[in-house]
Design a protein around this motif. Structure first.
Motif: not given
Ligand code: DX5
Ligand code: ZN
Length: 223
Positions: A17-25, A27-37, A55-59
């Motif tokens: 549920r990555l898109g949903e999780e990213a949106t949630c976090v 909304k919860a106050g996170g400033d920037m997403l960190h994506l580990d490759v 996909a996250l951008r498209r979401y």
């Protein structure tokens, strides 16, 4: 007060549920997403590629995304992640034969350039390239897995790195990655870090907003 940033690491999110999780976090106050490759080569684990960033951008995710490359080599992925919507692209100097060129590549594709240093990697790796760096990411665990314990020797390293940044007079973010939680974030900030990557501390909690708020409260105590 410092402009502190909290960057939730999606490594600890529910990937189904990555898109949903990213949106949630966010909304919860996170400033920037960190994506580990991770590539199962430089580090013993395998995660995601540019398709997921795209996909996250498209979401609909518009927040900054810091792509943390733990891959060898890096140049091809730098181009692909820049096209996929990365904001920062951060790599480990051990992963590029031509660090200066890889930094140029990131910036010429319109992204901000980050250099990541493993716990045992020397700050000398920053010599001669500081003018091309937008963020230094100090690893406070050995890269490859979430949920590890913060290595205390990192605190001294943060202090030394902060001194280098101050001496350079440049606007460079100083990020910490690994084992960051409410109980140690203020010690890290007091040593000079301004950006905090946190995976399990946030995503293992039921209430993401409460953890992020508690982190901010801990940061408020720093002068
Ligand atoms: C580790 C990764 C980290 C990881 C941090 O190799 O670079 O970004 O997600 O996870 P926690 O916060 O659980 O230590
Ligand atoms: Zn990371």
């Amino acid at each position: 007060m410092q402009n502190y940033l909290i960057a939730p690491s999606l490594l600890a999110a529910d990937f189904a549920r990555l898109g949903e999780e990213a949106t949630c976090v966010l909304k919860a106050g996170g400033d920037m997403l960190h994506l580990d490759v991770m590539d199962n080569h430089f580090v013993p684990n395998l995660t995601v590629g540019p398709l997921i960033c795209e996909a996250l951008r498209r979401y609909g995710i518009t927040a900054p995304i810091d792509v943390h490359l733990m891959t060898r080599p890096v140049d091809r992925l730098i181009i692909d992640f820049a096209k996929a919507g990365a904001t920062y692209i951060t790599f480990h100097p051990e992963c590029s034969d031509h660090v200066d060129r890889s930094l140029d590549l990131i910036q010429s594709h319109g992204c901000k350039a980050g250099l990541a240093l493993n716990p045992a990697s020397s700050l000398h790796l920053l010599d001669y390239v500081l003018d091309k760096i937008d963020m230094i990411l100090l690893m406070s665990v050995n890269p490859g897995f979430g949920g590890q314990t913060f290595i205390p020797a990192t605190l001294k390293k943060i202090e030394k790195t902060r001194a280098l940044i101050t001496a350079s007079g440049r606007d460079i973010r100083l990020a910490l990655d690994g084992g960051i939680k409410v109980s140690n974030i203020s010690a890290a900030a007091a040593s000079g870090a301004d950006t905090f990557v946190a995976g399990s501390a946030i995503f293992a909690a039921k209430d993401y907003a409460k953890v992020i708020q508690d982190m901010r409260h801990a940061l408020q105590k720093i002068k």
